[in-house]
Structures are given as structure tokens and as C-alpha cells.
Design a protein around this motif. Sequence first.
Motif, PDB file in Angstrom:
ATOM      1  N   GLY A 424       0.825  -1.211   0.000  1.00 25.32           N
ATOM      2  CA  GLY A 424       0.000   0.000   0.000  1.00 25.32           C
ATOM      3  C   GLY A 424       0.851   1.250   0.000  1.00 25.32           C
ATOM      4  N   GLY A 425       0.327   2.277  -0.641  1.00 24.94           N
ATOM      5  CA  GLY A 425       1.097   3.514  -0.796  1.00 24.94           C
ATOM      6  C   GLY A 425       0.574   4.621   0.096  1.00 24.94           C
ATOM      7  N   LEU A 426       0.943   5.840  -0.276  1.00 22.86           N
ATOM      8  CA  LEU A 426       0.598   6.992   0.541  1.00 22.86           C
ATOM      9  C   LEU A 426      -0.882   7.355   0.440  1.00 22.86           C
ATOM     10  N   ALA A 427      -1.541   6.822  -0.580  1.00 19.85           N
ATOM     11  CA  ALA A 427      -2.976   7.087  -0.690  1.00 19.85           C
ATOM     12  C   ALA A 427      -3.753   5.817  -0.350  1.00 19.85           C
ATOM     13  N   SER A 428      -3.088   4.840   0.276  1.00 17.19           N
ATOM     14  CA  SER A 428      -3.774   3.592   0.615  1.00 17.19           C
ATOM     15  C   SER A 428      -4.699   3.822   1.807  1.00 17.19           C
ATOM     16  N   HIS A 429      -5.511   2.823   2.069  1.00 20.39           N
ATOM     17  CA  HIS A 429      -6.493   2.953   3.139  1.00 20.39           C
ATOM     18  C   HIS A 429      -5.843   3.294   4.473  1.00 20.39           C
ATOM     19  N   ALA A 430      -4.808   2.525   4.837  1.00 21.64           N
ATOM     20  CA  ALA A 430      -4.152   2.743   6.143  1.00 21.64           C
ATOM     21  C   ALA A 430      -3.599   4.164   6.226  1.00 21.64           C
ATOM     22  N   ALA A 431      -2.978   4.606   5.139  1.00 27.36           N
ATOM     23  CA  ALA A 431      -2.343   5.926   5.148  1.00 27.36           C
ATOM     24  C   ALA A 431      -3.391   7.019   5.319  1.00 27.36           C
ATOM     25  N   VAL A 432      -4.488   6.894   4.589  1.00 22.49           N
ATOM     26  CA  VAL A 432      -5.520   7.937   4.643  1.00 22.49           C
ATOM     27  C   VAL A 432      -6.155   7.990   6.035  1.00 22.49           C
ATOM     28  N   VAL A 433      -6.481   6.807   6.575  1.00 24.29           N
ATOM     29  CA  VAL A 433      -7.127   6.788   7.894  1.00 24.29           C
ATOM     30  C   VAL A 433      -6.151   7.291   8.966  1.00 24.29           C
ATOM     31  N   ALA A 434      -4.892   6.848   8.878  1.00 21.32           N
ATOM     32  CA  ALA A 434      -3.903   7.250   9.892  1.00 21.32           C
ATOM     33  C   ALA A 434      -3.700   8.765   9.859  1.00 21.32           C
ATOM     34  N   ARG A 435      -3.578   9.316   8.688  1.00 17.70           N
ATOM     35  CA  ARG A 435      -3.382  10.771   8.603  1.00 17.70           C
ATOM     36  C   ARG A 435      -4.589  11.509   9.169  1.00 17.70           C
ATOM     37  N   GLY A 436      -5.784  10.972   8.851  1.00 15.78           N
ATOM     38  CA  GLY A 436      -6.994  11.618   9.351  1.00 15.78           C
ATOM     39  C   GLY A 436      -7.021  11.643  10.865  1.00 15.78           C
ATOM     40  N   SER A 437      -6.581  10.549  11.465  1.00 12.23           N
ATOM     41  CA  SER A 437      -6.689  10.460  12.927  1.00 12.23           C
ATOM     42  C   SER A 437      -5.424  10.935  13.626  1.00 12.23           C
ATOM     43  N   GLY A 438      -4.400  11.300  12.859  1.00  5.87           N
ATOM     44  CA  GLY A 438      -3.154  11.779  13.468  1.00  5.87           C
ATOM     45  C   GLY A 438      -2.311  10.648  14.044  1.00  5.87           C
ATOM     46  N   THR A 439      -2.508   9.421  13.548  1.00  3.01           N
ATOM     47  CA  THR A 439      -1.714   8.287  14.025  1.00  3.01           C
ATOM     48  C   THR A 439      -0.465   8.144  13.161  1.00  3.01           C
ATOM     49  N   PRO A 440       0.739   8.043  13.757  1.00  2.00           N
ATOM     50  CA  PRO A 440       1.931   7.851  12.922  1.00  2.00           C
ATOM     51  C   PRO A 440       1.815   6.552  12.123  1.00  2.00           C
ATOM     52  N   ALA A 441       2.214   6.590  10.871  1.00  2.00           N
ATOM     53  CA  ALA A 441       2.109   5.375  10.054  1.00  2.00           C
ATOM     54  C   ALA A 441       3.255   5.268   9.071  1.00  2.00           C
ATOM     55  N   VAL A 442       3.691   4.026   8.871  1.00  2.00           N
ATOM     56  CA  VAL A 442       4.652   3.694   7.824  1.00  2.00           C
ATOM     57  C   VAL A 442       3.953   2.682   6.929  1.00  2.00           C
ATOM     58  N   CYS A 443       3.866   2.978   5.638  1.00  3.19           N
ATOM     59  CA  CYS A 443       3.189   2.046   4.734  1.00  3.19           C
ATOM     60  C   CYS A 443       4.180   1.511   3.712  1.00  3.19           C
ATOM     61  N   GLY A 444       3.808   0.407   3.095  1.00  3.09           N
ATOM     62  CA  GLY A 444       4.633  -0.159   2.028  1.00  3.09           C
ATOM     63  C   GLY A 444       6.013  -0.573   2.489  1.00  3.09           C
ATOM     64  N   ALA A 445       6.144  -1.039   3.741  1.00  3.22           N
ATOM     65  CA  ALA A 445       7.454  -1.536   4.209  1.00  3.22           C
ATOM     66  C   ALA A 445       7.607  -2.954   3.670  1.00  3.22           C
ATOM     67  N   SER A 446       7.939  -3.042   2.379  1.00 10.05           N
ATOM     68  CA  SER A 446       7.790  -4.315   1.675  1.00 10.05           C
ATOM     69  C   SER A 446       8.809  -5.370   2.082  1.00 10.05           C
ATOM     70  N   GLU A 447       9.908  -4.950   2.756  1.00  9.79           N
ATOM     71  CA  GLU A 447      10.878  -5.976   3.163  1.00  9.79           C
ATOM     72  C   GLU A 447      10.389  -6.762   4.382  1.00  9.79           C
ATOM     73  N   LEU A 448       9.343  -6.276   5.025  1.00 11.04           N
ATOM     74  CA  LEU A 448       8.834  -6.981   6.207  1.00 11.04           C
ATOM     75  C   LEU A 448       8.035  -8.214   5.790  1.00 11.04           C
ATOM     76  N   ARG A 449       8.302  -9.321   6.465  1.00 10.85           N
ATOM     77  CA  ARG A 449       7.530 -10.553   6.226  1.00 10.85           C
ATOM     78  C   ARG A 449       6.736 -10.856   7.487  1.00 10.85           C
ATOM     79  N   ILE A 450       5.431 -10.943   7.330  1.00 11.90           N
ATOM     80  CA  ILE A 450       4.601 -11.235   8.509  1.00 11.90           C
ATOM     81  C   ILE A 450       4.273 -12.728   8.501  1.00 11.90           C
ATOM     82  N   ASP A 451       4.564 -13.399   9.595  1.00  9.78           N
ATOM     83  CA  ASP A 451       4.212 -14.814   9.713  1.00  9.78           C
ATOM     84  C   ASP A 451       3.157 -14.925  10.813  1.00  9.78           C
TER      85      ASP A 451
END
Length: 838
Positions: A424-451
Motif C-alpha cells: 500500500g502507498g501513501l494514498a492507501s487505506h491505512a495511510a488515509v485513515v492514519a493521517r486523518g486520525s493523526g496516528t503515525p504510520a509507515v506504509c509499504g514496508a515491503s521488506e517486512l515478512r509477517i508470519d
Amino acid sequence: MPRASTQLVPYGQGRVRGLGPTELGVHGDQMDRLVALGLPTVPGITIPVQSARDLTDPAVARQVVDLMEELVGRRIGEGDSPMLLRLVPSAPVAASGLPPQVPGIGLTPTNAKSLIDLIGREGDLYETWASVLKLVAEDALDVPPDALEDALEGVTTPEGQVEALLGICAAQGSGPVPEDPAEQLALCAAALLARWRSPRGRRARRSQKLPGDLGLALHVQAVHIGPWERSGIGTAASRDPETGALAPTGTFHRGVRRSALPTTGSGEPLSALPGGTDLLKHTLATLEHHLRDVAQVTFELRDGKLSLLSASALERPSPRAALRLAVDLATAGTIDRQAALRSVRPQVVQELLHAQLRLTGDEQLLAQGLAASPGAARGLVVLSSQRALELAAGGVPTVLVSSETTPGDVPALLAADAVVTTSGGLASHAAVVARGSGTPAVCGASELRIDLVRGTVSAGSRTVREGDTVTVDGRSGAVYLGEVDIRPAEPPAELDTLLAWADDVRVLRVRTNADTVRETAAALRLGAEGIGLCRTEHQFLGDRLPVVRRYLLAQDETAHQEALEALTDAQCEDFQALLRAVGDLPVTVRLLDAPLHEFLPHDGMYEDDSQQRRAVEMREVNPMLGLRGVRLALLNDDLYPAQTQALLSAWVMVSKEGISPQLEIMIPLVSLPEELAVAIAQVHHAADKVEEQTGVRVPYLVGSMVETPRAALMADRLAEHADFLSFGTNDLTQMTYGFSRDDVEARLLTGYIERGLLSASPFVEFDPDGVGALVAIAVQKARSVKPGIKLGVCGEHGGDATSILRLAPLGLDYVSCSPQRVPIARLAAAHAVLEESL
Ligand code: PEP
Ligand code: MG
């Protein structure tokens, strides 16, 4: 005999004689300015570049000594208030490798003891004296280096060194070290010039691309001698470099010579300065007004007398300091308000409004993603919304890590202290909601692998488990292992002053993108002039999500009607709250634009088999280009009327409380003027119905978003139907470039930027060429049919300073952005006007 042509220029008299750095050297020029400002400087005389050689003549040196004694009112090495001389070199331009300063000129075996008594310590004086004698022996009296070495062999005390050096000069130099201060001065001048002109000195200059025969000015300064407790060296800045508070900040080293300034140890605070800080305070304040910058000085205290040794602007003051300085200078009338506004970059405002990391350089980076929402936070890693909500309910700080977020995750997103997504990018859902609510967010951290099975997140060889602490920097896009120190946001009061000045200048209005009461209240506090975009689909998040899902996936008419009713009721309730929060200001309510991939349930979330079947049927390959926005409303022609009815009914209710929000109803993702015409007809029809039911004709405007290239190119046709147009530059950028806003930023655009194909993501910085051309055409076409039509931007670019500078000349009426970016937009809009007037 003294030469008539020799110029001796007391500090402060150079400019009057038409001399500058070329003649006076950098230091002489600076001292000249400081004296002209009436500031306390060390008393001094410059022997300009062209005359410097003359100082090697004892007769000229005699003149200097006499003049200095007269200027200062003290005698060299004599009386109760004696002085010594210091010889300082400086070149006409900043150069490294200057010969050393020579302190302690005028010391003799006859006066040393009485001076030591006065100072109260002997070590310092002998050390100084030994350094002078060594220079003179080497560079003026031509004592053979071997003889010098032999003489100093095994001599450990400074006093012993002085004795040895005086002896070797008398025995093997071209003459003994004279006692007469003028002769000493002439020898020291000869020594400095010899060093400057030596092959080594020339080489050093050439390596700095300076001429080998560059001249050197010499400065003779008076050094007052007194008790060591009332002497020393210090540095000070006019403001606390961090907070910007106006008060001298720095340190003082008591009893220390400039040449022996300790490299370690913090010295004493300025409050311990013998004689107090009043003079320093006034000096720094004057300098600030002169430099129009945070001032820093080095100063010395000799026998209780404070003198500046150097002064300059502080490099890179903190954003708080820069802002407070600008407001103070403008309030005092030193600069005008426009200059104050110009001096503060809008990006600085962002830094002031958000918590920041205090990085030491020892942090361990876990991953780097996109800086999606500013601010910094740390917390325990949680890998599910449910866990985030559980922990947050217990007051535990959390960082929600997810591949991407959907509307169902919003309550967790709001509860978490920070959010990290792997796609997800800067206009992705998480980014838009986080900016709206003032929550710090990092999106598109593609090297991260979630297990999710193991409950881990890894990047390369680094792994964290759910429950481990990480720190998120939403400003840089970095995610660090463990706890990093965080400095909370503390915007200074001067920010409000500066923003009020910006409001007086700017032409663009600034609204906010807000969907909730909390966001609206935050935005209004930050100066928003209304809501420019309420995304109604964002009102169906969390608990409300099933309502919209049931509507989208209804199998039969009964289910459809039930879902529609529930949707209308929910909306009416939400709208009332929102309208109360916005008060009498304008509020643009965008009817539903629900990209199906965000709203349809996924595996494990279906309410029943039939819902699952329908969801699978409706799934799209390109949901951002699929059944979104007005398209859904044309297939379900009761959707927009229901929303309109809810909105207008809510207005009727709040109007009874004396609140009259200025309603603007907006139709999303329009490509065909015909789509807009149908949707507007639906809205008007619903308004008629509300009037029938309530007896109230609710005033409202109806307009269209311009988010597709076709809409931009047909803006005149849209304007025939619409009261206003709002550019959705997120989608317009996506569709103009053909860049998927959810996919390209993390990998593709980073690569493009690295290769120099793009200078920034066009989702961050508005593209003035392509997307800008479309907006320009749309503005021109829309105004050709409706000159007064209201035009705005509600994409993310509305809160980006660079984008605002590019958007402003296109002739828009307003920008709308997430609440936390409202102050940035206010200042950037003022900058746009100021830039135009340059
Ligand atoms: C846009 O596309 O710029 C816009 C504001 O709408 P959304 O981000 O909701 O698609
Ligand atoms: Mg859009």
C-alpha cells in the motif's frame, strides 16, 4: 621610522575608511561590524593585508603599542591593571591552515612574577609564554631545529621551557628575545608571515583552491590581565537552540585561555558568569536583529570584562527556534510579517505538530517504508486488529503491523499508537485513515515478512515477535527495533501568531478531509474553514461495516430494503453529529465511493454461504477502476437518495438547535456528464421528499468530483450541472499515470526516484505537467460556462506544501486536507501568494 603609508585601523573604523574583508581580513571585517553595532569587542587594531609586512618593523610595532595603550588605558605588563597583546591573523576569505594566534606578547622575565600574582595561578602564564617563544625561535630568530629540540629535551615544566627557550634564542638565534613589547610584536609578526608564506602554507592554500600568494591581515588585540576567577572563555547562542526560548544559552570555562579550550568537560552554565549575563543578553539580542537569525558568539572575559571574539548565525536552529525567532523579529518590527512568513518553511510546521524521535545513531533499523503519516510512537507489535483493541483497552501502547488494512480494521487503527503496513502507498487505506486520525504510520514496508502462524515479523536477519517493542517514525518511514526516545510535540504559541499572519495573506481557503466528530474538531482547532471532503464510506467502519456489506451483497429485495434502512438510520445519526461539529461552516459530503476490495468480506468473514457466493461473484480484478463511486449508485438507484435524505434530515434536526451548516453534496468518480446528471436528479428528488416530510427546503449545493482524465477534459459539461467541482487528485494522478495508487509507491516509484526518472512520488507532490495540465484545462473549461463556479482540491496534495505552490496558480478556491496538515496548508497557501508577488 614609521611609514606614512602604513595603515593602522582600530576595530570599528574600517568601513568608514572604505575597507572590507579584502583589506581587513575576515576577522577584521567582522570585528568592524560588531563595533559598529556598539557591541563589546576585544579592543584591537587591524594592520590590513597591504600593510601587514610593515608590522615586522619595530618602529611600526611601537606605533601600534602606543596606540593600543592609549585606546585601552592600560600599560603592557605594568601597573595594577596591566594588559598583554595578542596577535591574530586572518585572510581575506575563509581559509583553513592559518598560522596560530600568538597570545602573551609583552611578557618578560621582569614582569612575569607580578602578573602571576595578579592572576593567582602560574601554569597558564608560562604555558602561553613558552608557546610564543617557540614560535619566535622557529620562525623569526631562526634557531636551528636540532638546537631547539636539545634545549627542550627533558624539560617538563612550562616555567623550565620558558627559561630554556629564552636561553637558546640568546645563544643560537639571530638575537635574544627582546623585552620591549614593540620589538616582541614585530618578531611575532615576522614569525606569522613567515609561516603563511612558507612552501607548506602555500601548498595548503592551493589545496583549498585559493591563490598561493593570498595576503594576510594581522590584528593586534589587548588582553586585560586580572584574577583567573574573573577570566575565561565562553560560547553562547541568543536562544535555546532546541526550544527557541529567548535567553543566552551556552557555557563558560573559567580561567581558560582560548588556545587551551578543553575538548571535554562541559564548563559552567552562563548563570555562573562573573558579572552576570546582562551584557551578553543585550549583545545577543542586538545581534539577532542585525543577523535576522539566531546568533551565536564566542566571547572572553578578561579581568571581568566581556568581549566578543566572534559572532555568526547559528547553523540549522531547531524548527521551534526558527519559528520563535521569526515571530519575535516581526513583532519587534525588524522584519515585516511577510519576511517572517517566508522564513518558515511549511514543512517545519509539520515537525512542530508531531512527536519526533530523538535519534542517537545507535538505533537498529528493522525496516524502511513510506512516511505515510507523521509523528512518532512506540509500542508492542500486534498482528491483528483484535489484539490491538484488547491491548489498547488495557492502556497498553501498540503498533499494528499488517499487510494492508481494510475498513474493518479502522477501530484498531484508531486504537493503535502507530501503524505499519507492508503493502500500500501513501494514498492507501491505512495511510488515509492514519493521517486523518493523526496516528503515525509507515506504509509499504515491503521488506517486512509477517508470519501469522509463528506470530513474527522479520526483515532480513532481524525478527520481532508479537509483543516485542518497536518504534515507528512516520516522518521518515523508519521502523526501529526496541524503544527509541521520543520528544513529544509541543507547538509554541508563536505558531498560532504566524498562522494568523498567513491567513491574512493567503487567497486559497483551507478546509479539511474529516469523517468524524473527532477529526472535525481537531481540524477546526487547527484553523480549517470547513469540511472539504467527508468520505461517507468511512462512516461505515468497524461496527458499521456489516451494514454496508449487507447492502452491497443483499440477495433479495427484502434484504436490500432492510440494509438500506439500516444504512439510512446510521447515516442520519452520524450526520447529525458531524453537522453539529462543523457548525455554520461549509461541509462537503461525498456520497458513497466504496471500492469493493475494501468493503467486501474476505475468507472467514462471511455471514453465511449466500453472502460468500455473492461476494465471490462481485470480486473484481481492478477494483479501483471497477464498481466504485457514482457507478454503484447508478446500478442501485436508491443509494444516493437514501444518503441525501439522511443528510438533509440531519440538517433539519440540527437547524432546530440554531446550527446552519452550508451543505455541499458531492458525487464521486464521475466520468460522464450523464452520470452526474442522473445522480444530481436523484439528490434533488430526495430533497423534495425531505421537504414534503419536514416542510423545510434545506439549502444545499451539489457538485462533482473530478477524478478521471475524462472528467477533467469534460469539466465544462460537468459544470453545466454542478455548483462546484472538487479535484480528487489521488485518483486523478492514479488514472493519468496509470499508476495503481495502492501498488506502485513501495517498489516501483522508489526505483524511479533512484534512477532520476521522477524527483518525488506524484502521489506526494502534485505533478504540475501532466495532472497539472488536466486540472488547468478543467478550470478553464468549467469557468468558461460558469465563471463563478467553486473549485477545490480534496486529494492528499491539498495538504502538501510543494503541491499547494503548484496548485495555487491554477486558480482554485480552496484545498482540503487531513486535519493535521491544515496548518501546513495555511502557511503554504500564504507562501504561494508571496512567491507570486516576488
Ligand atoms: C481522491 O481521489 O483524490 C479523493 C479525494 O478520493 P479518495 O482518496 O477517497 O479516492
Ligand atoms: Mg478518489
